[in-house]
Design an enzyme around this catalytic site. Structure first.
Site, PDB file in Angstrom:
ATOM      1  N   LYS A  74      -7.890  -4.094 -16.068  1.00  0.00           N
ATOM      2  CA  LYS A  74      -6.648  -3.890 -15.314  1.00  0.00           C
ATOM      3  C   LYS A  74      -5.700  -5.013 -15.707  1.00  0.00           C
ATOM      4  CE  LYS A  74      -4.826  -1.094 -12.300  1.00  0.00           C
ATOM      5  NZ  LYS A  74      -5.049   0.361 -12.118  1.00  0.00           N
TER       6      LYS A  74
ATOM      7  N   ASP B 243       0.377   2.254 -13.745  1.00  0.00           N
ATOM      8  CA  ASP B 243      -0.115   2.101 -12.365  1.00  0.00           C
ATOM      9  C   ASP B 243       1.156   1.914 -11.531  1.00  0.00           C
ATOM     10  OD1 ASP B 243      -2.714   1.673 -10.680  1.00  0.00           O
ATOM     11  OD2 ASP B 243      -1.454   0.011 -10.053  1.00  0.00           O
TER      12      ASP B 243
HETATM   13  P1  NDP Z   1       3.985   4.539  -8.160  1.00  0.00           P
HETATM   14  O1  NDP Z   1       4.608   3.258  -8.512  1.00  0.00           O
HETATM   15  O2  NDP Z   1       4.377   5.780  -8.879  1.00  0.00           O
HETATM   16  O3  NDP Z   1       4.179   4.835  -6.594  1.00  0.00           O
HETATM   17  C1  NDP Z   1       3.705   3.938  -5.643  1.00  0.00           C
HETATM   18  C2  NDP Z   1       4.097   4.441  -4.260  1.00  0.00           C
HETATM   19  O4  NDP Z   1       3.445   3.635  -3.284  1.00  0.00           O
HETATM   20  C3  NDP Z   1       5.582   4.320  -3.985  1.00  0.00           C
HETATM   21  O5  NDP Z   1       5.956   5.301  -3.059  1.00  0.00           O
HETATM   22  C4  NDP Z   1       5.673   2.923  -3.378  1.00  0.00           C
HETATM   23  O6  NDP Z   1       6.805   2.719  -2.552  1.00  0.00           O
HETATM   24  C5  NDP Z   1       4.415   2.869  -2.557  1.00  0.00           C
HETATM   25  N1  NDP Z   1       3.947   1.478  -2.449  1.00  0.00           N
HETATM   26  C6  NDP Z   1       3.649   0.635  -3.476  1.00  0.00           C
HETATM   27  N2  NDP Z   1       3.291  -0.568  -3.007  1.00  0.00           N
HETATM   28  C7  NDP Z   1       3.365  -0.486  -1.673  1.00  0.00           C
HETATM   29  C8  NDP Z   1       3.117  -1.388  -0.625  1.00  0.00           C
HETATM   30  N3  NDP Z   1       2.712  -2.648  -0.883  1.00  0.00           N
HETATM   31  N4  NDP Z   1       3.274  -0.951   0.644  1.00  0.00           N
HETATM   32  C9  NDP Z   1       3.681   0.323   0.912  1.00  0.00           C
HETATM   33  N5  NDP Z   1       3.953   1.230  -0.048  1.00  0.00           N
HETATM   34  C10 NDP Z   1       3.778   0.836  -1.314  1.00  0.00           C
HETATM   35  O7  NDP Z   1       2.408   4.292  -8.287  1.00  0.00           O
HETATM   36  P2  NDP Z   1       1.238   5.355  -8.420  1.00  0.00           P
HETATM   37  O8  NDP Z   1       1.544   6.580  -7.656  1.00  0.00           O
HETATM   38  O9  NDP Z   1       0.883   5.435  -9.850  1.00  0.00           O
HETATM   39  O10 NDP Z   1       0.027   4.558  -7.726  1.00  0.00           O
HETATM   40  C11 NDP Z   1      -0.268   4.684  -6.323  1.00  0.00           C
HETATM   41  C12 NDP Z   1      -1.707   4.260  -6.069  1.00  0.00           C
HETATM   42  O11 NDP Z   1      -2.591   5.094  -6.848  1.00  0.00           O
HETATM   43  C13 NDP Z   1      -2.054   2.811  -6.491  1.00  0.00           C
HETATM   44  O12 NDP Z   1      -3.036   2.324  -5.607  1.00  0.00           O
HETATM   45  C14 NDP Z   1      -2.665   2.993  -7.868  1.00  0.00           C
HETATM   46  O13 NDP Z   1      -3.511   1.925  -8.227  1.00  0.00           O
HETATM   47  C15 NDP Z   1      -3.445   4.287  -7.653  1.00  0.00           C
HETATM   48  N6  NDP Z   1      -3.813   5.002  -8.863  1.00  0.00           N
HETATM   49  C16 NDP Z   1      -2.856   5.450  -9.741  1.00  0.00           C
HETATM   50  C17 NDP Z   1      -3.221   6.166 -10.856  1.00  0.00           C
HETATM   51  C18 NDP Z   1      -2.217   6.785 -11.767  1.00  0.00           C
HETATM   52  O14 NDP Z   1      -2.631   7.586 -12.629  1.00  0.00           O
HETATM   53  N7  NDP Z   1      -0.929   6.515 -11.619  1.00  0.00           N
HETATM   54  C19 NDP Z   1      -4.650   6.364 -11.201  1.00  0.00           C
HETATM   55  C20 NDP Z   1      -5.582   5.925 -10.183  1.00  0.00           C
HETATM   56  C21 NDP Z   1      -5.146   5.244  -9.079  1.00  0.00           C
HETATM   57  P3  NDP Z   1       8.045   1.805  -3.089  1.00  0.00           P
HETATM   58  O15 NDP Z   1       8.746   2.675  -4.098  1.00  0.00           O
HETATM   59  O16 NDP Z   1       8.820   1.523  -1.878  1.00  0.00           O
HETATM   60  O17 NDP Z   1       7.432   0.570  -3.712  1.00  0.00           O
END
Ligand code: NDP
Length: 449
Positions: A128, A168
């Site tokens: 990571k 991510d």
């Molecule tokens: P994105 O950046 O596309 O979206 C993240 C979302 O979560 C946004 O809506 C963001 O809101 C919100 N968010 C992020 N940080 C926080 C926080 N500290 N508190 C509250 N809301 C938060 O990321 P992904 O959708 O790719 O990833 C989301 C989760 O899924 C993570 O845990 C990631 O590790 C996991 N994941 C992702 C994969 C992938 O293929 N993308 C694969 C496996 C797991 P805002 O815009 O306001 O920051």
């Protein structure tokens, strides 16, 4: 009693060696609770100190990222790559750009990634990386300059058979494009060194949908195993990024009613359900207009709850898809009280240790992240295969493969997560043990390395 003592002393040692890394402690404790007893009944792993070695990263790279913002200020951030374990294949895991990024968070994510990647049955190790860079409010040009500066250093340490990063939080299609463009320029090499690429630059169909779709496929399998289905279920989702968007899409396809989505400022509650048309509006808001979820409430005249997560909304199925530790014990209690029957963790470790324990005790269908969200990295591994073969499979073929992978992960969890005296499956234990065996056996075969 002896088991407990050994687990305690193992965790004490780990905490002493890695002080202040709370998320890393949490991720290891969750695995060790199942793996220590398993190792006690399989002493070959204890004799070779497999768990001790598995919790120590192969290496950690920390580097300065200097770049120039639009006002000509010189800015400095900290970049990381945790290359945790490559026993079963090249290091593989995403890059996160978020102000909260630190070593503890990346070590927890890299550690989880080892087990998740093993569960996919694909030949990929765990890693990571990322930076404490905040993309929020930055211009496209600033994002590009940051990605280019980040890749100047990272490019020395990655390669299609060495380490293959992906996206991510904060690293989506746009950032992957800038990162890969810079790698290609530095290395003079068009090769599968990063996944999540656009279709025009060697990316794979269904990669952007894979984590969300895969999570829903996994929950569908759990429900099927329990004689139930997604049809007609009320679904609460947190987040509105990549994972949340495609979790919502697949749930709507399968007849679920999605009533919430969120961002870090608050959540929207659409009692009538988010339709495909409204979801397209959200995707455009987040991907193109870079707006906030509260604009949905204004557009569609629904409730917006500032500063809160969606877990107070009554639902049958919950899909935490934002970030780590977003479901606390009180949220877990509320979800169970309101009749929630299944949790699909799209985000990594979204439940605190206490909330996870509560879900297990309540015997609801609890799909931990390392199993539930493995579809994303599985399709990334398929992107690597396609890049190596210099061909592209079509959407239907990849969707079939993704469904097959999620079904197999579910079956492994059932095999290793059976409980004595109850029909309930402990998916946490199942995924920990199934993920561990392949990596541990590979480590045994190498001797002491
Ligand atoms: P994105 O950046 O596309 O979206 C993240 C979302 O979560 C946004 O809506 C963001 O809101 C919100 N968010 C992020 N940080 C926080 C926080 N500290 N508190 C509250 N809301 C938060 O990321 P992904 O959708 O790719 O990833 C989301 C989760 O899924 C993570 O845990 C990631 O590790 C996991 N994941 C992702 C994969 C992938 O293929 N993308 C694969 C496996 C797991 P805002 O815009 O306001 O920051």
């Amino acid at each position: 009693m002896a088991e407990q003592l050994e687990l305690d002393s193992f965790m004490k040692g780990l905490i002493k060696r890695n002080p202040d890394e709370l998320e890393f402690h949490q991720a290891v404790a969750e695995v060790a609770r199942d793996i220590v007893p398993f190792i006690q009944s399989n002493p070959k792993y204890a004799e070779e100190s497999i768990l001790e070695r598995l919790t120590e990263p192969d290496r950690i790279l920390i580097f300065r990222v200097s770049w120039v913002d639009d006002d000509n200020n010189v800015r400095a951030n900290r970049g990381y790559r945790v290359q945790f374990n490559n026993a079963i294949g090249p290091y593989k895991g995403g890059l996160r750009f978020h102000p909260s990024v630190n070593l503890s968070i990346l070590k927890f994510l890299g550690f989880e990634q080892i087990f998740k990647n093993s569960l996919t049955t694909m030949p990929i190790g765990g890693a990571k990386g990322g930076a404490n860079f905040n993309p929020r409010g930055k211009s496209d040009r600033e994002i590009m300059r940051f990605c280019q500066a980040f890749m100047i250093e990272l490019s020395r340490h990655i390669g299609p058979d060495i380490d293959v990063p992906a996206g991510d939080i904060g690293v989506g299609a746009r950032e992957v494009g800038y990162l890969y463009g810079q790698y290609k320029r530095i290395a003079n090499n068009h090769t599968g060194v990063i996944t999540g690429k656009s279709l025009t630059t060697g990316g794979s169909e269904i990669r952007k949908e894979a984590t969300g779709y895969g999570c829903v496929y996994f929950v569908q399998e759990m429900l099927k195993h329990a004689g139930n289905s997604i049809e007609g279920k009320i679904c609460a989702i947190s987040g509105s990024g990549n994972v949340a968007q495609y979790t919502a899409e697949k749930l709507i396809d399968l007849g679920g009613k999605v009533v919430t989505m969120s961002d870090s400022d608050g959540f929207i509650y659409d009692e009538n359900g988010i339709t495909k048309e409204k979801l397209a509006w959200i995707i455009d808001l987040k991907e193109n207009r870079r707006g906030r979820i509260k604009e949905y409430a204004q557009e569609f005249q629904v409730e917006y709850i500032q500063g809160k997560t969606p877990w107070s909304v009554p639902c049958d199925l919950a899909f935490p898809s934002a970030t780590q530790n977003e479901i606390h014990l009180e949220d877990a209690k509320t979800l169970v009280k309101n009749g929630c029957i299944a949790i699909g963790e799209g985000a990594n470790m979204p439940s605190t240790a206490e909330a996870a324990e509560y879900f297990l005790d309540a015997k609801l269908l609890y799909a931990p992240s390392k199993a539930a969200n493995a579809g994303g990295v599985a399709v990334s591994a398929l992107e690597m295969s396609q890049n190596s073969m210099r061909l592209s499979w079509d959407w239907e073929e990849l969707d079939q493969r993704l469904q097959g992978i999620m079904k197999r992960i579910h079956a492994s969890c059932v095999e290793h997560g059976k409980q004595q005296d109850t029909d309930a499956i402990n998916y946490v234990k199942g995924s920990n043990i199934a993920g561990f065996i392949k990596v541990a056996d590979a480590m045994l075969s190498y001797g002491v390395t």
